[in-house]
Design a protein around this motif. Structure first.
Motif, PDB file in Angstrom:
ATOM      1  N   PRO A 135       0.830  -1.209   0.000  1.00  0.00           N
ATOM      2  CA  PRO A 135       0.000   0.000   0.000  1.00  0.00           C
ATOM      3  C   PRO A 135       0.869   1.265   0.000  1.00  0.00           C
ATOM      4  N   GLY A 136       0.483   2.233  -0.818  1.00  0.00           N
ATOM      5  CA  GLY A 136       1.208   3.499  -0.884  1.00  0.00           C
ATOM      6  C   GLY A 136       2.274   3.565  -1.967  1.00  0.00           C
ATOM      7  N   THR A 137       2.539   2.464  -2.660  1.00  0.00           N
ATOM      8  CA  THR A 137       3.578   2.494  -3.699  1.00  0.00           C
ATOM      9  C   THR A 137       3.086   3.157  -4.995  1.00  0.00           C
ATOM     10  N   GLY A 138       1.783   3.408  -5.086  1.00  0.00           N
ATOM     11  CA  GLY A 138       1.293   4.147  -6.252  1.00  0.00           C
ATOM     12  C   GLY A 138       0.501   3.323  -7.240  1.00  0.00           C
ATOM     13  N   LYS A 139      -0.038   2.189  -6.796  1.00  0.00           N
ATOM     14  CA  LYS A 139      -0.779   1.311  -7.717  1.00  0.00           C
ATOM     15  C   LYS A 139      -1.971   2.030  -8.344  1.00  0.00           C
ATOM     16  N   THR A 140      -2.764   2.686  -7.478  1.00  0.00           N
ATOM     17  CA  THR A 140      -3.991   3.307  -7.988  1.00  0.00           C
ATOM     18  C   THR A 140      -3.663   4.514  -8.866  1.00  0.00           C
ATOM     19  N   THR A 141      -2.670   5.296  -8.440  1.00  0.00           N
ATOM     20  CA  THR A 141      -2.269   6.470  -9.228  1.00  0.00           C
ATOM     21  C   THR A 141      -1.792   6.026 -10.614  1.00  0.00           C
ATOM     22  N   MET A 142      -0.912   5.031 -10.651  1.00  0.00           N
ATOM     23  CA  MET A 142      -0.378   4.608 -11.945  1.00  0.00           C
ATOM     24  C   MET A 142      -1.434   3.894 -12.793  1.00  0.00           C
ATOM     25  N   SER A 143      -2.244   3.046 -12.149  1.00  0.00           N
ATOM     26  CA  SER A 143      -3.263   2.305 -12.912  1.00  0.00           C
ATOM     27  C   SER A 143      -4.275   3.257 -13.545  1.00  0.00           C
ATOM     28  N   ILE A 182      -9.470  -1.858 -12.653  1.00  0.00           N
ATOM     29  CA  ILE A 182     -10.285  -2.506 -11.613  1.00  0.00           C
ATOM     30  C   ILE A 182      -9.531  -2.443 -10.294  1.00  0.00           C
ATOM     31  N   ASN A 183     -10.022  -1.614  -9.380  1.00  0.00           N
ATOM     32  CA  ASN A 183      -9.429  -1.516  -8.051  1.00  0.00           C
ATOM     33  C   ASN A 183     -10.151  -2.536  -7.156  1.00  0.00           C
ATOM     34  N   ILE A 184      -9.401  -3.541  -6.731  1.00  0.00           N
ATOM     35  CA  ILE A 184     -10.051  -4.651  -6.008  1.00  0.00           C
ATOM     36  C   ILE A 184     -10.684  -4.173  -4.696  1.00  0.00           C
ATOM     37  N   GLY A 185     -10.021  -3.267  -3.993  1.00  0.00           N
ATOM     38  CA  GLY A 185     -10.593  -2.746  -2.743  1.00  0.00           C
ATOM     39  C   GLY A 185     -11.956  -2.107  -2.974  1.00  0.00           C
ATOM     40  N   ASP A 186     -12.050  -1.288  -4.024  1.00  0.00           N
ATOM     41  CA  ASP A 186     -13.326  -0.627  -4.340  1.00  0.00           C
ATOM     42  C   ASP A 186     -14.390  -1.660  -4.728  1.00  0.00           C
ATOM     43  N   LEU A 187     -13.971  -2.635  -5.543  1.00  0.00           N
ATOM     44  CA  LEU A 187     -14.908  -3.671  -6.008  1.00  0.00           C
ATOM     45  C   LEU A 187     -15.478  -4.457  -4.820  1.00  0.00           C
ATOM     46  N   VAL A 188     -14.594  -4.794  -3.883  1.00  0.00           N
ATOM     47  CA  VAL A 188     -15.010  -5.559  -2.698  1.00  0.00           C
ATOM     48  C   VAL A 188     -16.052  -4.775  -1.900  1.00  0.00           C
ATOM     49  N   ARG A 189     -15.826  -3.472  -1.748  1.00  0.00           N
ATOM     50  CA  ARG A 189     -16.791  -2.636  -1.009  1.00  0.00           C
ATOM     51  C   ARG A 189     -18.107  -2.496  -1.768  1.00  0.00           C
ATOM     52  N   GLU A 190     -17.988  -2.176  -3.074  1.00  0.00           N
ATOM     53  CA  GLU A 190     -19.200  -1.928  -3.867  1.00  0.00           C
ATOM     54  C   GLU A 190     -20.089  -3.160  -3.978  1.00  0.00           C
ATOM     55  N   LYS A 191     -19.455  -4.338  -4.142  1.00  0.00           N
ATOM     56  CA  LYS A 191     -20.238  -5.553  -4.407  1.00  0.00           C
ATOM     57  C   LYS A 191     -20.319  -6.488  -3.212  1.00  0.00           C
ATOM     58  N   GLU A 223     -11.602 -12.973 -18.765  1.00  0.00           N
ATOM     59  CA  GLU A 223     -11.538 -13.787 -19.983  1.00  0.00           C
ATOM     60  C   GLU A 223     -11.589 -12.892 -21.221  1.00  0.00           C
ATOM     61  N   GLU A 224     -12.363 -11.847 -21.117  1.00  0.00           N
ATOM     62  CA  GLU A 224     -12.500 -10.867 -22.199  1.00  0.00           C
ATOM     63  C   GLU A 224     -11.167 -10.155 -22.480  1.00  0.00           C
ATOM     64  N   GLY A 225     -10.395  -9.867 -21.433  1.00  0.00           N
ATOM     65  CA  GLY A 225      -9.104  -9.160 -21.561  1.00  0.00           C
ATOM     66  C   GLY A 225      -9.264  -7.655 -21.452  1.00  0.00           C
ATOM     67  N   GLY A 226      -8.125  -6.951 -21.447  1.00  0.00           N
ATOM     68  CA  GLY A 226      -8.149  -5.494 -21.422  1.00  0.00           C
ATOM     69  C   GLY A 226      -8.357  -4.894 -20.046  1.00  0.00           C
ATOM     70  N   ASN A 227      -7.849  -5.572 -19.004  1.00  0.00           N
ATOM     71  CA  ASN A 227      -8.054  -5.085 -17.642  1.00  0.00           C
ATOM     72  C   ASN A 227      -6.734  -4.789 -16.931  1.00  0.00           C
ATOM     73  N   ILE A 228      -6.781  -3.732 -16.122  1.00  0.00           N
ATOM     74  CA  ILE A 228      -5.665  -3.423 -15.223  1.00  0.00           C
ATOM     75  C   ILE A 228      -6.194  -3.658 -13.813  1.00  0.00           C
ATOM     76  N   VAL A 229      -5.723  -4.728 -13.191  1.00  0.00           N
ATOM     77  CA  VAL A 229      -6.200  -5.079 -11.849  1.00  0.00           C
ATOM     78  C   VAL A 229      -5.213  -4.530 -10.828  1.00  0.00           C
ATOM     79  N   ASP A 230      -5.733  -3.775  -9.872  1.00  0.00           N
ATOM     80  CA  ASP A 230      -4.917  -3.038  -8.904  1.00  0.00           C
ATOM     81  C   ASP A 230      -5.201  -3.599  -7.510  1.00  0.00           C
ATOM     82  N   HIS A 231      -4.193  -4.302  -6.955  1.00  0.00           N
ATOM     83  CA  HIS A 231      -4.403  -4.881  -5.620  1.00  0.00           C
ATOM     84  C   HIS A 231      -3.080  -5.115  -4.914  1.00  0.00           C
ATOM     85  N   HIS A 232      -3.118  -5.010  -3.571  1.00  0.00           N
ATOM     86  CA  HIS A 232      -1.869  -5.157  -2.815  1.00  0.00           C
ATOM     87  C   HIS A 232      -1.479  -6.612  -2.575  1.00  0.00           C
TER      88      HIS A 232
END
Ligand code: DAT
Length: 186
Positions: free
Chosen positions: A19-27, A39-48, A77-86
């Protein structure tokens, strides 16, 4: 020509690191530059509600790995995703074409985490996690070594360079297996 994960039209990238290395900023910037989906996994977990409740000690939700993987299977499976998670060890290995581990010098990371309100064991655990390169080891243990790349994320120039490097890699994808990871380490 042999292609890695030939069914996808666009690559999937995992951006991991302490955490804090810049994953979300860079993604976020990489998604803007490439039209890939962030796709920010933390946000997805909260939202869903993909969790098993709140952990007071960690001050975060307890992520349910099965629910997260089920939720993402079709889009990956579709592709084209940037998954952001610690963390990175519970995703199916086949999902990713490139695993980026962001790294930050510990004094810089310390200041970022203080600014984020981290204190005591939460602060020291995360700084130690970075010093001992826990996420890089986890990535290398979980994915083929030729798709794992460690990139420095100390300053704004690093972000720009990392986004440019990855944008270039994405625009040249797919590449033959034997030349998979052409990202230069520095
Ligand atoms: P993460 O998603 O890894 O937790 P973040 O993207 O939320 O990290 O960034 C944490 C903070 O640090 C935020 O205020 C932006 C800043 N930051 C991140 N990467 C940086 C970099 N390479 N140079 C300067 N600041 C950066």
């Amino acid at each position: 020509m042999v292609l890695e994960n030939g069914n996808r039209k666009k690559p999937n990238i995992l951006v991991t690191g302490t955490p804090g290395t810049g994953k979300t900023t860079m993604s976020t910037r990489l998604a803007e530059a490439t039209q890939l989906k962030h796709i920010n996994i933390g946000d997805l977990v909260r939202e869903k509600n993909l969790h098993d409740g709140w952990d007071d000690e960690l001050a975060s939700y307890v992520l349910n790995e099965d629910l997260v993987c089920d939720e993402l299977e079709d889009v990956m499976e579709e592709g084209g995703n940037i998954v952001d998670h610690h963390g990175c060890d519970f995703f199916p290995e086949r999902w990713f074409d490139c695993v980026v581990v962001l790294q930050t010098d510990n004094t810089i990371l310390y200041d970022r985490l203080i600014n984020r309100g981290y204190r005591d064991s939460k602060l020291s655990n995360n700084v130690e996690c970075e010093i001992f390169q826990v996420l890089l080891d986890e990535a290398k243990a979980s994915y083929a070594e030729n798709i794992v790349v460690a990139l420095k994320s100390n300053n704004i120039l690093d972000i720009k360079r990392n986004v440019a490097t990855l944008t270039d890699w994405i625009s040249n994808w797919p590449v033959p297996v034997y030349g998979m990871m052409k990202i230069e380490l520095y």
